[in-house]
Design an enzyme around this catalytic site. Structure first.
Site, PDB file in Angstrom:
ATOM      1  CB  ILE A  90      24.570   6.446 -22.700  1.00  0.00           C
ATOM      2  CG1 ILE A  90      23.879   5.871 -23.946  1.00  0.00           C
ATOM      3  CG2 ILE A  90      25.178   7.818 -23.006  1.00  0.00           C
ATOM      4  CD1 ILE A  90      22.667   6.657 -24.399  1.00  0.00           C
TER       5      ILE A  90
ATOM      6  CD  GLU B 259      -2.276   2.994 -10.138  1.00  0.00           C
ATOM      7  OE1 GLU B 259      -3.104   3.287 -11.010  1.00  0.00           O
ATOM      8  OE2 GLU B 259      -1.768   3.829  -9.353  1.00  0.00           O
TER       9      GLU B 259
ATOM     10  CB  ILE C 177      -0.970   0.016   1.201  1.00  0.00           C
ATOM     11  CG1 ILE C 177      -1.798  -1.271   1.228  1.00  0.00           C
ATOM     12  CG2 ILE C 177      -1.864   1.255   1.139  1.00  0.00           C
ATOM     13  CD1 ILE C 177      -2.585  -1.555  -0.036  1.00  0.00           C
TER      14      ILE C 177
END
Length: 389
Positions: A347, A373, A167
């Site tokens: 990079i 989600e 949560i």
């Protein structure tokens, strides 16, 4: 300033002056108030209390809420523009912002009673209070229909028992929207959403998770033992909880897609800048074709992700069906975030592996966008269902 226009399948997409102002305000906030101390907050997994307070003061915690309830009254496009800029710098703050906006404030404004809006939404929208969305459980993540947490109907109240996992804002929240099973025989039609205030007897905050990324956001388990929740704290009619969760998550995916976009764009901007400062074999590494190709592909994929995110936001603002667009945006943008941040580390070479250059943190932050989600696999299921609907 000229208005940027983009047509996407009949959508006349415009970035207004207001949109640009929101974007610039979010960028300025991220660079001046979030960037300082971000490495230390990540190292210490320290909740950014001061920064979250400022987000509330600046209107970033209730962006889409009506001014009638203390919000900024902005559209979803404004929201994703702000999410992108803040996520370029601090994904921990942006997930706090996303949960409060997309899941908690949106859900209460869309489905709550007037009394619930006056009591809770007005303070959540201004940042006076913070919200949490409690759906996931130890055995119920992607399978949201399998709620072990129960809300037994006792007449004028529910008796809440169970555990919620992963949560966001778990310890820092004042108000929790808890999804729980009331009638198991009705399966997902027997699920309710209850508003539970912090400090209610029997409501205990469990352990804090020690996470790979978004470390400054507090992620906890929440435990409910014979918690009495008044009937007036139920959101929607009896049995509406599952539909409530799915509706809020559909909108929430746009926020997380914007977060993923911001993480990818932040890593790209750092890599582009570094490529023009670092020299190898007698010239800037940007002048090496291998680096140019990496940056070109990063820029292209990020722009594609941006268009998907903006499209989903515009569809939502126009009250059109945005479910498929939101799932596509989250699926693609999260994959781009994971890939682009890895390329940014490459990079930077050895410097990319150390904290002060930021890209290693962005790489760690990117991974969760493919999980929470709705995992990438769930997004594919959503998209497939929408294809034949």
């Amino acid at each position: 300033m000229a208005t940027a226009t983009l047509d996407l399948q009949g959508l006349n997409f415009n970035l207004s002056e207001e949109h640009r102002a929101v974007q610039e305000a979010a960028r300025d906030f991220a660079q001046t108030e979030l960037l300082p101390g971000i490495v230390e907050r990540d190292n210490e997994a320290r909740f950014p209390a001061e920064q979250v307070k400022r987000m509330g003061e600046l209107g970033f915690l209730g962006m889409m809420v009506s001014p009638d309830y203390g919000g900024s009254g902005l559209d979803t496009v404004s929201y994703v523009l702000a999410m992108e800029e803040i996520s370029k710098v601090d994904a921990s703050c942006s997930v706090i912002m996303s949960v409060n906006n997309s899941l908690v404030c949106y859900g209460l404004e869309a489905y709550g009673t007037e009394a619930q809006k006056q009591q809770y939404l007005t303070r959540l929208a201004t940042g006076e209070q913070l919200g949490a969305f409690c759906l996931s459980e130890p055995e119920a993540g992607s399978d949201a229909t399998s709620q072990a947490t129960t809300a037994e109907d006792k007449g004028d109240y529910y008796l809440l028992n169970g555990t919620k996992n992963w949560i966001t804002n778990g310890n820092s929240s004042d108000v929790c929207l808890v999804i729980a099973q009331t009638d198991r025989e009705k399966k997902h039609r027997g699920i309710n959403c209850l508003i539970v205030e912090k400090g209610t007897p029997g409501f205990v905050v469990g352990k804090k998770e020690d996470k790979m990324g978004i470390r400054a956001s507090d992620t906890h388990s929440l435990l409910f033992s014979d918690v009495k929740v008044p009937k007036e704290n139920r959101v929607g009619e009896d049995g509406f909880g599952f539909r409530f969760a799915m509706a809020t998550l559909n909108g929430g995916r746009i926020g997380i897609a914007a977060q993923a976009l911001g993480i990818a764009a932040g890593a790209y901007e750092l890599a582009l800048k570094y490529s023009q400062e670092r020299k190898a074999f007698g010239k800037q590494i940007f002048d090496h074709q291998a680096i140019q190709f990496k940056l070109a592909e990063m820029a292209t994929k990020i722009e594609a992700a941006r268009l998907l995110v903006y499209k989903a936001a515009r569809l939502k603002d126009e009250h059109k069906d945005f479910v498929q667009a939101a799932a596509m945006a989250k699926l693609f943008a999260s994959d781009v975030a994971m890939w682009a941040t890895t390329e940014a580390v490459q990079i930077h070479g050895g410097y990319g592996y150390v904290k002060e250059f930021h890209v290693e943190r962005l790489m760690r932050d990117a991974k969760i966008t493919q999980i929470y989600e709705g995992t990438s696999e769930i997004q594919k299921l959503v998209i497939a269902r929408e294809l034949i609907r």
